[in-house]
Write a protein that holds these residues in place. Structure first.
Motif, PDB file in Angstrom:
ATOM      1  N   GLY A  29       0.805  -1.206   0.000  1.00 41.61           N
ATOM      2  CA  GLY A  29       0.000   0.000   0.000  1.00 41.61           C
ATOM      3  C   GLY A  29       0.841   1.260   0.000  1.00 41.61           C
ATOM      4  O   GLY A  29       1.860   1.342   0.698  1.00 41.61           O
ATOM      5  N   LEU A  30       0.407   2.239  -0.776  1.00 43.02           N
ATOM      6  CA  LEU A  30       1.077   3.538  -0.820  1.00 43.02           C
ATOM      7  C   LEU A  30       0.191   4.645  -0.267  1.00 43.02           C
ATOM      8  O   LEU A  30       0.651   5.538   0.434  1.00 43.02           O
ATOM      9  CB  LEU A  30       1.477   3.877  -2.264  1.00 43.02           C
ATOM     10  N   LYS A  31      -1.111   4.580  -0.582  1.00 47.74           N
ATOM     11  CA  LYS A  31      -2.050   5.621  -0.168  1.00 47.74           C
ATOM     12  C   LYS A  31      -3.440   5.017  -0.127  1.00 47.74           C
ATOM     13  O   LYS A  31      -3.789   4.182  -0.942  1.00 47.74           O
ATOM     14  CB  LYS A  31      -2.012   6.802  -1.151  1.00 47.74           C
ATOM     15  N   GLY A  32      -4.266   5.463   0.816  1.00 50.10           N
ATOM     16  CA  GLY A  32      -5.631   4.953   0.900  1.00 50.10           C
ATOM     17  C   GLY A  32      -5.676   3.561   1.496  1.00 50.10           C
ATOM     18  O   GLY A  32      -4.740   3.114   2.166  1.00 50.10           O
ATOM     19  N   ASP A  33      -6.784   2.857   1.221  1.00 53.46           N
ATOM     20  CA  ASP A  33      -7.003   1.585   1.908  1.00 53.46           C
ATOM     21  C   ASP A  33      -7.883   0.676   1.051  1.00 53.46           C
ATOM     22  O   ASP A  33      -8.846   1.134   0.431  1.00 53.46           O
ATOM     23  CB  ASP A  33      -7.690   1.841   3.257  1.00 53.46           C
TER      24      ASP A  33
ATOM     25  N   ARG B 262     -13.598 -10.977  -2.602  1.00 47.85           N
ATOM     26  CA  ARG B 262     -13.982  -9.592  -2.850  1.00 47.85           C
ATOM     27  C   ARG B 262     -12.831  -8.671  -2.465  1.00 47.85           C
ATOM     28  O   ARG B 262     -12.112  -8.941  -1.504  1.00 47.85           O
ATOM     29  CB  ARG B 262     -15.236  -9.222  -2.042  1.00 47.85           C
ATOM     30  N   VAL B 263     -12.667  -7.599  -3.224  1.00 50.00           N
ATOM     31  CA  VAL B 263     -11.716  -6.542  -2.881  1.00 50.00           C
ATOM     32  C   VAL B 263     -12.489  -5.234  -2.861  1.00 50.00           C
ATOM     33  O   VAL B 263     -13.121  -4.865  -3.856  1.00 50.00           O
ATOM     34  CB  VAL B 263     -10.560  -6.453  -3.891  1.00 50.00           C
ATOM     35  N   VAL B 264     -12.449  -4.528  -1.723  1.00 51.76           N
ATOM     36  CA  VAL B 264     -13.208  -3.297  -1.552  1.00 51.76           C
ATOM     37  C   VAL B 264     -12.237  -2.117  -1.495  1.00 51.76           C
ATOM     38  O   VAL B 264     -11.338  -2.092  -0.649  1.00 51.76           O
ATOM     39  CB  VAL B 264     -14.061  -3.328  -0.263  1.00 51.76           C
ATOM     40  N   TYR B 265     -12.436  -1.168  -2.373  1.00 54.56           N
ATOM     41  CA  TYR B 265     -11.640   0.063  -2.374  1.00 54.56           C
ATOM     42  C   TYR B 265     -12.384   1.080  -1.510  1.00 54.56           C
ATOM     43  O   TYR B 265     -13.277   1.779  -1.976  1.00 54.56           O
ATOM     44  CB  TYR B 265     -11.443   0.566  -3.800  1.00 54.56           C
ATOM     45  N   GLU B 266     -12.005   1.135  -0.218  1.00 54.40           N
ATOM     46  CA  GLU B 266     -12.742   1.945   0.743  1.00 54.40           C
ATOM     47  C   GLU B 266     -12.458   3.430   0.589  1.00 54.40           C
ATOM     48  O   GLU B 266     -13.306   4.264   0.823  1.00 54.40           O
ATOM     49  CB  GLU B 266     -12.416   1.488   2.165  1.00 54.40           C
ATOM     50  N   SER B 267     -11.245   3.790   0.245  1.00 51.99           N
ATOM     51  CA  SER B 267     -10.866   5.179   0.027  1.00 51.99           C
ATOM     52  C   SER B 267      -9.937   5.209  -1.175  1.00 51.99           C
ATOM     53  O   SER B 267      -9.418   4.168  -1.585  1.00 51.99           O
ATOM     54  CB  SER B 267     -10.165   5.753   1.273  1.00 51.99           C
TER      55      SER B 267
ATOM     56  N   GLY C  53      -8.277  -8.921   5.167  1.00 49.29           N
ATOM     57  CA  GLY C  53      -7.093  -8.147   5.510  1.00 49.29           C
ATOM     58  C   GLY C  53      -7.163  -6.771   4.894  1.00 49.29           C
ATOM     59  O   GLY C  53      -7.715  -6.578   3.803  1.00 49.29           O
ATOM     60  N   HIS C  54      -6.627  -5.779   5.600  1.00 51.66           N
ATOM     61  CA  HIS C  54      -6.558  -4.401   5.114  1.00 51.66           C
ATOM     62  C   HIS C  54      -5.159  -4.148   4.548  1.00 51.66           C
ATOM     63  O   HIS C  54      -4.162  -4.633   5.074  1.00 51.66           O
ATOM     64  CB  HIS C  54      -6.832  -3.412   6.247  1.00 51.66           C
TER      65      HIS C  54
ATOM     66  N   ARG D 190       0.353 -11.144   6.477  1.00 50.77           N
ATOM     67  CA  ARG D 190       0.814  -9.757   6.591  1.00 50.77           C
ATOM     68  C   ARG D 190       2.291  -9.761   6.971  1.00 50.77           C
ATOM     69  O   ARG D 190       2.706 -10.474   7.886  1.00 50.77           O
ATOM     70  CB  ARG D 190      -0.002  -9.021   7.646  1.00 50.77           C
ATOM     71  N   ILE D 191       3.078  -8.962   6.265  1.00 50.56           N
ATOM     72  CA  ILE D 191       4.519  -8.879   6.484  1.00 50.56           C
ATOM     73  C   ILE D 191       4.846  -7.580   7.211  1.00 50.56           C
ATOM     74  O   ILE D 191       4.326  -6.515   6.863  1.00 50.56           O
ATOM     75  CB  ILE D 191       5.288  -8.932   5.148  1.00 50.56           C
ATOM     76  N   ASP D 192       5.698  -7.670   8.222  1.00 47.74           N
ATOM     77  CA  ASP D 192       6.143  -6.475   8.935  1.00 47.74           C
ATOM     78  C   ASP D 192       7.161  -5.739   8.068  1.00 47.74           C
ATOM     79  O   ASP D 192       8.301  -6.195   7.913  1.00 47.74           O
ATOM     80  CB  ASP D 192       6.755  -6.875  10.280  1.00 47.74           C
ATOM     81  N   SER D 193       6.755  -4.619   7.496  1.00 48.00           N
ATOM     82  CA  SER D 193       7.643  -3.882   6.602  1.00 48.00           C
ATOM     83  C   SER D 193       8.757  -3.154   7.346  1.00 48.00           C
ATOM     84  O   SER D 193       9.652  -2.578   6.718  1.00 48.00           O
ATOM     85  CB  SER D 193       6.838  -2.871   5.774  1.00 48.00           C
ATOM     86  N   ARG D 194       8.706  -3.192   8.699  1.00 50.09           N
ATOM     87  CA  ARG D 194       9.781  -2.569   9.483  1.00 50.09           C
ATOM     88  C   ARG D 194      10.922  -3.543   9.738  1.00 50.09           C
ATOM     89  O   ARG D 194      12.025  -3.131  10.100  1.00 50.09           O
ATOM     90  CB  ARG D 194       9.229  -2.047  10.806  1.00 50.09           C
TER      91      ARG D 194
END
Length: 323
Positions: A91-95, A122-127, A105-106, A162-166
């Motif tokens: 993800g870069l922007k939005g959700d 299903r994939v929901v583009y919330e924003s 998963g978000h 989900r991967i910890d990007s840190r």
């Protein structure tokens, strides 16, 4: 019956080269046709009746590997086929929200999620969302899994991790995905040659497996078949008989000799609920019976007897059950 008859696309990506496309519309059929060109057949539905649907993307695809930047807003996408692929979403922007059978998963800014594409419902583009999409064939991922785990992989892939990007591996995976996506806009070898893309594909697969770790990767594979209705009744009977004991879902699965994932999958598919929710309902029934009996004790004593240690949460659940 072949894979296409079952609605499974074994070759999820076409050799389309580098493509940039976009659409803004209120016509769901037009939007669905647009998505079918890049992802596969499916239905697009606006988040609000008559609302505007915005989709844009830039991709490079070569049969078993795709690199792209996806942007979208105002809609949900329901795939009509199962893509035999694995997606890496950064993800870069939005959700967006990705929904599979029994889990979701978000993906938001700086989030990194690896998921089997064939499991997505299903994939929901919330924003208004912008993100990087990398896709590889499941076969290539399974070969890397076999090398990593030391044994062959059987059955379809069915997971969301989900991967910890840190962390070191997660940060490296995010950096690689970002570099590949950025390379699409250049004039170099990446957007013009499949040979230039191939070593990057191998690196992406290896880093996905490494970043997820052995425990998660072990759970990526294996056929998820359903229990019979008789086995479901056996699960119910076991939970009802032992609801007053400190059992968990793992105990129910062990009693039936199956995995927890298979147990959860079956309850979701057959009943649209979870085994934990059913066990909690049996415990609430026990509380109700005890409270109706003489000399049962206080509400708090009865709740604790049936395993409800959080009395505030118990009170809310008990009131909801009575309604």
């Amino acid at each position: 019956m072949n894979d296409l008859d079952r609605g499974v696309h074994k070759m999820p990506f076409r050799p389309i080269g580098s493509v940039t496309r976009s659409i803004r519309t209120r016509d769901v059929e037009e939007a669905s046709a647009f998505m079918a060109e890049d992802i596969g057949p499916g239905m697009v539905r606006p988040n609000e009746p008559g609302g505007e649907i915005r989709i844009s993307g830039q991709y490079y695809a070569d049969r078993d590997f795709v690199v792209g930047r996806m942007c979208g807003a105002g809609f949900a996408f329901y795939p009509e086929v199962e893509l035999d692929a694995v997606f890496l979403l950064c993800g870069l922007k939005g959700d967006i929200v990705i929904e599979q059978a029994g889990r979701q998963g978000h993906v938001g800014p700086s989030d990194v999620v690896i998921t089997s594409a064939r499991s997505i419902r299903r994939v929901v583009y919330e924003s208004p969302y912008q993100g990087i999409l990398l896709g590889v064939s499941s076969g290539a991922v399974k070969r890397e899994m076999a090398s990593f785990l030391g044994h062959e992989i059987e059955g379809p892939l069915d997971f969301m991790t989900r991967i910890d990007s840190r962390g070191r591996e997660g940060a490296g995976l995010l950096a690689l995905a970002s570099a590949l996506q950025a390379g699409l806009s250049g004039e170099g070898v990446l957007p013009s040659s499949p040979l230039g893309l191939r070593p990057h594909k191998d690196a992406v697969i290896a880093m996905m497996v490494l970043a997820a770790g052995r425990e998660a990767v072990e759970d990526w594979s294996g056929p998820v078949s359903q229990l019979s209705l008789q086995e479901l009744r056996q699960a119910d009977a076991f939970m009802r008989a032992h609801a007053h004991e400190p059992i968990g879902i793992g105990d129910v699965a062990a009693h039936l000799g199956i995995s927890v994932r298979k147990l959860q999958y079956t309850f979701r598919r057959h009943r649209d609920t979870t085994p934990l929710a059913v066990l909690r309902r049996f415990r609430l029934d026990g509380v109700r019976r005890d409270l109706a009996a003489a000399e049962a004790g206080s509400i708090a004593e009865v709740a604790l007897r049936w395993g409800f240690t959080n009395l505030g949460r118990f009170s809310r659940e008990y009131r909801a059950e009575l309604q």
